[in-house]
Each structure stands twice: as C-alpha cells, then as structure tokens.
Enzyme design. Structure first.
Site, mmCIF file in Angstrom:
data_model
loop_
_atom_site.group_PDB
_atom_site.id
_atom_site.type_symbol
_atom_site.label_atom_id
_atom_site.label_comp_id
_atom_site.label_asym_id
_atom_site.label_seq_id
_atom_site.Cartn_x
_atom_site.Cartn_y
_atom_site.Cartn_z
ATOM 1 N N TRP A 107 62.180 6.510 82.325
ATOM 2 C CA TRP A 107 62.482 7.871 81.907
ATOM 3 C C TRP A 107 63.806 7.941 81.160
ATOM 4 O O TRP A 107 63.939 8.701 80.190
ATOM 5 C CB TRP A 107 62.464 8.808 83.113
ATOM 6 C CG TRP A 107 61.106 8.852 83.731
ATOM 7 C CD1 TRP A 107 60.750 8.378 84.970
ATOM 8 C CD2 TRP A 107 59.899 9.348 83.136
ATOM 9 N NE1 TRP A 107 59.406 8.552 85.175
ATOM 10 C CE2 TRP A 107 58.858 9.145 84.076
ATOM 11 C CE3 TRP A 107 59.613 9.948 81.919
ATOM 12 C CZ2 TRP A 107 57.537 9.528 83.808
ATOM 13 C CZ3 TRP A 107 58.303 10.322 81.644
ATOM 14 C CH2 TRP A 107 57.287 10.112 82.587
ATOM 15 N N ASP A 178 68.927 13.971 84.712
ATOM 16 C CA ASP A 178 67.515 14.185 84.984
ATOM 17 C C ASP A 178 67.305 13.889 86.464
ATOM 18 O O ASP A 178 67.285 12.738 86.887
ATOM 19 C CB ASP A 178 66.658 13.261 84.120
ATOM 20 C CG ASP A 178 65.171 13.336 84.463
ATOM 21 O OD1 ASP A 178 64.782 14.155 85.318
ATOM 22 O OD2 ASP A 178 64.393 12.561 83.870
ATOM 23 N N LYS A 202 57.802 17.265 92.051
ATOM 24 C CA LYS A 202 58.062 16.201 93.024
ATOM 25 C C LYS A 202 58.462 16.797 94.374
ATOM 26 O O LYS A 202 57.801 16.578 95.379
ATOM 27 C CB LYS A 202 59.180 15.279 92.533
ATOM 28 C CG LYS A 202 59.095 14.879 91.076
ATOM 29 C CD LYS A 202 57.971 13.933 90.776
ATOM 30 C CE LYS A 202 58.060 13.439 89.339
ATOM 31 N NZ LYS A 202 57.024 12.462 88.990
#
Length: 368
Positions: A107, A178, A202
């Site tokens: 990511w 992030d 999540k």
C-alpha cells in the site's frame, strides 16, 4: 438475534467481521430506525436523525482517539486508494518542497506512485530489498526535515508488518498516515500527526466510508482550483455533507465506536485484547520448528494481519481447505505474496483465534 449456527470465523482482510452486538442492533433497527420511522437506508442525509448519527460518530471518534482541538474529522468516500491521490493534491501541489514516503509494503508502494503524479515525492525508506519484513525508526531518517509531509502506512495488511506503539516522531514535517487497517485497534497520539486517514472496512465499520482526521493548518495549505470532491475544505465546510454521504456506513461506524467505548472500554482495552489474540498465533509459529514461517520479523509483527508460509504451496492449499472445513475462512494470503494470512481485527473474538490456533497445531501434527 444473529444466528450463530450459520456463522463461520471470518479472517478476511476486508471487508472484515463486525461485532455481533452491532450486527444485532442493525438487524433490530433496519426496518425502522428509532426516531425516524423509516429504515436507515431510506432516511435523508439532511434529516435531524442523520445529523444526530454523524454527530455521534464524530463525537465517539474524538473521545476514543483523543482528537484535540484544532483537528477536523471528515467522512469521505473512495477508500484509502482515493486518499493516495487526495493527499498530494491537497498538500503537495504548489508546496514548493517534495513529499517523503516510507514504503513498508504494497500500500505504501501504491501511495507514492500516486503522489508522483502530482509532484515530487521521494522515498525516504524502502523495505522492498528486504522483502517488506520490517519497518524503520522514523527518527533516524535523513533528508526529510524540510519536506511537504512524511507519509507512512502504519500497518501493511498484505505483508503483515506494523509500526510499534509510540513510533511517531515529535518533530519534522507533518506526519501523514494511512491507518486503514489498525486505526481504532490501539491508542494514537493524534497530536503528532498532520493527517490520518483510514478506510473503515477493517476496524471501524463496513466498506463505503473513509475517515480523515486533518489539522487545521494543513487545511489552510490546500491550493485553490481542486475539484470540489477532491478538496478537503469542501468536506470541512459542509460537515461532510456537500453531497449525499454514505449514510448506512456512517451509521454502522457510529455503532462500532459505541461498542468500542461502552462494551470494550476504550482503545487501551482493545489493544490488550488484540495483543493477546496475536500472541496465540505468533506463539504457534514460533513453536512449530519451522513448519510455519512468519513473514514479518518479530519486532515488526502486525497485531492485525498474521502472515506466514508453510513448507510447500501444496500444504498451503491443503491448510486453507482444511481450515474451511473447520469453519475458518478467508485465510488464503494475498496473491502477490502467497501463503496464509489471518486478519484478526477488533471484531474477531478470542474464541475464533483459539479455534485457528487449535487447527494450526492439529494440521502441523498431521503433516510434520
């Protein structure tokens, strides 16, 4: 009530499991939201009832995370992937200085690639050469002091590496993070960040809403001329309701934050639970005499995503299939790294992790 007889232990990396109590509340209120008389799927985002929902969601987030005065809480869409573009659009375009990125996995790699479409973005640390098995000490990085911002990914879901607690430097350029896969799993020193963002699917709720926590002085840096929906100021000025927000996702996020506060007791208690769950699985890896090989180095192990390999791909396939027969699902590793990945976010109860640990011990005994 939620019928447990029909549920399996869901180790998906996302969308992830939700707390059973939250699912029960959703089910009870779905036909007619109290105080509204219609379903949450049907209420207007301009209604007083939804104003109460989004207001409580922000209040709960501020309380749980200890968000200080001088920060705005925004509810956006597009997931972290859109934030990869929005961050540099808002903070790098016209900044007159490069942004620095710490790349600890897949990511982070995507984030810096998007930033380079907007301006100069340097890589201050890259874990690719070591297979993304560890994370750096941010305090020891060179050449970042005058940057537009420093971007990190606090937890990499694919590789299963996570920055430890208290990793944030107290000085330097604005820290942008992030935090999609570990926000709300532990306490955060928000005052050390310029901007935090996280897809909700999540630990915070269902897919569809993205959280952004941004310091006021960074809002003042946003250049004019951005498309309205890509400008953080649009969300700040409109209370995240410039257009129709993801009403249902924000409603569920509100319920999840209520669960974290009232049922769990806050993020310190949630962190202790998560530490205990992860210790069970990493204990199985460490006691397996090499049958299970963890991807991350011990000092960088994620509490959210436990990633590991078996001696052969054939055994990995058999492990996933056998686990499914035991009601343990979504354990196949990401296609880019293979192996096994057990995502044990907040809503995964200890009983599910204990069931996986028991299967791991049983499988190893049968094949080693």
């Amino acid at each position: 009530m939620v019928r447990m007889s029909e549920r399996v232990w869901n180790f998906s990396a996302g969308p992830a499991a939700l707390p059973l109590t939250v699912l029960g509340e959703i089910r009870a209120e779905l036909p007619a939201l109290p105080g509204a008389g219609v379903s949450v799927f049907e209420i207007s985002h301009r209604s007083r009832r939804f104003e109460d929902i989004i207001g409580e969601a922000e209040h709960n987030l501020r309380e749980l995370l200890g968000i200080p005065v001088g920060y705005r809480v925004l509810f956006a869409q597009g997931g972290a992937s859109l934030q990869f573009s929005m961050v540099p659009m808002n903070l790098l375009r016209g900044a007159g200085a490069p942004a620095a990125y710490v790349v600890t996995g897949s990511w982070g790699t995507r984030a810096v690639a998007e930033a380079r479409k907007e301006g100069e973005a340097t890589v201050a640390w890259d874990g690719a050469d070591i297979g993304f098995t560890s994370v750096p000490d941010l305090r020891g990085l060179d050449g970042i002091a005058d940057g537009a911002y420093l971007h990190v990914t606090s937890n990499e879901t694919i590789q299963g590496v996570e920055f430890p607690a208290d990793f944030e430097p107290q000085d330097g350029p604005p820290l942008v993070c992030d935090a999609s896969s570990d926000l709300l799993s532990r306490t955060v020193q928000v005052e050390r960040y310029g901007l935090l963002y996280a897809g909700a699917q999540k630990n915070a709720g269902p897919a569809g809403v993205t959280l952004v926590v941004i310091r006021d002085d960074l809002l003042e840096r946003v250049p004019d001329g951005l498309p309205a929906m890509l400008d953080y100021r649009t969300y700040a000025r409109s209370g995240s309701m410039y257009n129709t927000p993801p009403v249902f996702a924000i409603y569920v996020l509100m319920l999840v934050t209520r669960w974290l506060r009232d049922d769990i007791g806050g993020l310190e208690q949630m962190h202790e639970r998560n530490r205990g769950k992860a210790a069970l699985l990493y204990g199985a890896l460490d006691a397996s005499d090499g049958f299970y090989r963890g991807h991350a180095l011990p000092e960088a192990r994620s509490l959210m995503n436990v990633t590991f390999r078996l001696p052969t791909e054939e055994l990995e396939t058999a492990f996933v299939e056998g686990a499914r027969d035991h009601g343990l699902v979504e354990l196949k590793g990401h296609r880019s790294v293979g192996g096994i990945r057990a995502s044990i976010y907040n809503a995964m109860p200890l009983e599910g992790v204990e069931a996986l640990r028991a299967f791991m011990d049983e499988f190893r005994a049968a094949h080693w």
